[in-house]
Design a protein around this motif. Structure first.
Motif, PDB file in Angstrom:
ATOM      1  N   ASP A 159      24.229  33.848   3.685  1.00  0.00           N
ATOM      2  CA  ASP A 159      23.201  32.818   3.804  1.00  0.00           C
ATOM      3  C   ASP A 159      22.072  33.341   4.686  1.00  0.00           C
ATOM      4  O   ASP A 159      22.313  33.824   5.805  1.00  0.00           O
ATOM      5  N   ILE A 160      20.851  33.227   4.196  1.00  0.00           N
ATOM      6  CA  ILE A 160      19.702  33.759   4.927  1.00  0.00           C
ATOM      7  C   ILE A 160      19.494  33.047   6.266  1.00  0.00           C
ATOM      8  O   ILE A 160      18.921  33.601   7.202  1.00  0.00           O
ATOM      9  N   SER A 161      19.976  31.812   6.355  1.00  0.00           N
ATOM     10  CA  SER A 161      19.821  31.055   7.606  1.00  0.00           C
ATOM     11  C   SER A 161      20.842  31.468   8.658  1.00  0.00           C
ATOM     12  O   SER A 161      20.785  31.036   9.800  1.00  0.00           O
ATOM     13  N   ARG A 162      21.804  32.326   8.245  1.00  0.00           N
ATOM     14  CA  ARG A 162      22.864  32.786   9.140  1.00  0.00           C
ATOM     15  C   ARG A 162      23.739  31.635   9.620  1.00  0.00           C
ATOM     16  O   ARG A 162      24.306  31.672  10.704  1.00  0.00           O
ATOM     17  N   GLN A 163      23.838  30.599   8.802  1.00  0.00           N
ATOM     18  CA  GLN A 163      24.735  29.492   9.087  1.00  0.00           C
ATOM     19  C   GLN A 163      25.884  29.520   8.086  1.00  0.00           C
ATOM     20  O   GLN A 163      25.657  29.699   6.885  1.00  0.00           O
ATOM     21  N   ILE A 164      27.098  29.349   8.576  1.00  0.00           N
ATOM     22  CA  ILE A 164      28.245  29.256   7.679  1.00  0.00           C
ATOM     23  C   ILE A 164      28.704  27.809   7.662  1.00  0.00           C
ATOM     24  O   ILE A 164      29.270  27.308   8.639  1.00  0.00           O
ATOM     25  N   ILE A 165      28.421  27.155   6.549  1.00  0.00           N
ATOM     26  CA  ILE A 165      28.837  25.764   6.378  1.00  0.00           C
ATOM     27  C   ILE A 165      30.086  25.790   5.512  1.00  0.00           C
ATOM     28  O   ILE A 165      30.028  25.897   4.281  1.00  0.00           O
ATOM     29  N   TRP A 166      31.222  25.733   6.161  1.00  0.00           N
ATOM     30  CA  TRP A 166      32.489  25.829   5.439  1.00  0.00           C
ATOM     31  C   TRP A 166      33.500  24.855   6.058  1.00  0.00           C
ATOM     32  O   TRP A 166      33.642  24.823   7.273  1.00  0.00           O
ATOM     33  N   PRO A 167      34.178  24.077   5.178  1.00  0.00           N
ATOM     34  CA  PRO A 167      34.022  24.069   3.719  1.00  0.00           C
ATOM     35  C   PRO A 167      32.698  23.437   3.310  1.00  0.00           C
ATOM     36  O   PRO A 167      32.297  22.433   3.875  1.00  0.00           O
ATOM     37  N   SER A 168      32.043  24.064   2.334  1.00  0.00           N
ATOM     38  CA  SER A 168      30.766  23.558   1.842  1.00  0.00           C
ATOM     39  C   SER A 168      31.010  22.291   1.027  1.00  0.00           C
ATOM     40  O   SER A 168      32.150  21.939   0.722  1.00  0.00           O
ATOM     41  N   GLU A 169      29.926  21.624   0.679  1.00  0.00           N
ATOM     42  CA  GLU A 169      30.038  20.321   0.017  1.00  0.00           C
ATOM     43  C   GLU A 169      30.863  20.383  -1.264  1.00  0.00           C
ATOM     44  O   GLU A 169      31.635  19.464  -1.557  1.00  0.00           O
TER      45      GLU A 169
END
Length: 305
Positions: A116-126
């Motif tokens: 992710d270019i934002s360097r955020q890991i949203i896990w578990p994702s939606e």
């Protein structure tokens, strides 16, 4: 960031902090009180680490980005195996989205998590969240943490393992109940999720899940954030009490109809387990003179099954 730790010396004090009129809440608005969640832990020394991380990340590895990637990879693969199993596919809970297994769990999606270019890991994702929430209570480790909107349910889960002679708790001294006051405006990295409406046990437990958005701007200086590193002394509290109070805490839960039967209505052995738990805590209380009783009129109710 930090949290407020409160060591209780007796059950009356412990309940005082969990009661809706307690000192932690007396100045809170109704809106804030509705955003309070509780989590019971059998050992007060246990950190707020999701099950997917516990076998891989020790305190010294919280800053190791590669260890974190291994955790997510294993969680992703376990989830794929479980959801892809024919038995699960034949008996899926209502409300889960229809998916194409071959594309849904494609390994490229796993790579996308870390690119992710934002360097955020949203896990578990939606898209994965509904499946992670379902397997959370089916023996699969996930990045979710369980919470309840009911304080006594958290007390039950903190205390019950101590009367079931869990070998992991032999050297444990205190149990704990965490109190989290959700303030999404102040910290949007902490995500709170609802279970599927078809999950009968979780509905009975007034269950919620939390997950954390991780920052990976610089893998060399990565640090795994948990709820207690993102909160402060005003919205995260840890109540601790001697584990020997577990039987009387469970007696109190019982008189408020909080037991294995009410919390696991989908369990075919729920009544057997309820009776077994009750037998254990009654036997333990019979061996000692109660040090303190809750100031609660329900204790006078005739004890029935």
């Amino acid at each position: 960031m930090a949290y407020t730790e409160i060591t209780c010396t007796n059950v009356d004090e412990f309940w005082e902090y969990l009661d809706p009129r307690n000192p932690l809440k007396k100045n809170f608005s109704l809106e804030v009180c509705e955003n309070i969640l509780y989590r019971g832990q059998s050992d007060a020394e246990w950190a707020l680490i999701p099950s997917a991380m516990r076998n891989f990340i020790k305190k010294e590895n919280f800053q190791n980005f590669n260890f974190y990637k291994v955790c997510i990879k294993n969680e992703f693969e376990d989830l794929a195996r479980y959801v892809g199993d024919s038995s699960f596919r034949q008996d899926m809970p209502e409300g889960l989205p229809t998916i194409d297994l071959e594309t849904f769990f494609d390994t490229e999606k796993l790579n996308d998590i870390f690119s992710d270019i934002s360097r955020q890991i949203i896990w578990p994702s939606e898209e994965f969240l509904p499946f992670s929430a379902v397997v959370q209570h089916r023996g699969i480790g996930t990045s979710l943490l369980d919470w309840s909107k009911h304080p006594l349910i958290a007390v039950f889960f903190a205390a019950v393992s101590h009367i079931r002679q869990d070998h992991r708790l032999v050297n444990t001294k205190e149990l704990s109940v965490w109190i989290y006051i959700s303030k999404p405006i102040l910290n949007n990295r902490i995500k709170i999720h609802d279970p599927l409406s078809s999950e009968i046990n979780l509905k009975a437990q007034f269950g919620k899940f939390s997950s954390i958005v991780q920052f990976t701007n610089n893998p060399d200086s990565f640090h795994l954030d948990t709820l207690d590193t993102l909160c402060d002394e005003t919205n995260l509290f840890k109540l601790t009490i001697d584990k020997n109070y577990a039987p009387i805490l469970l007696k109190y839960c019982h008189h408020h109809f909080i037991d294995h039967s009410s919390l696991y209505p989908a369990d075919g052995e729920r009544i057997t387990k309820k009776i077994s738990d009750k037998k254990h805590w009654k036997n333990m209380l019979d061996k000692v003179q109660p040090i303190s009783l809750f100031n609660d009129p329900s204790l006078d109710i005739k004890d029935t099954i």
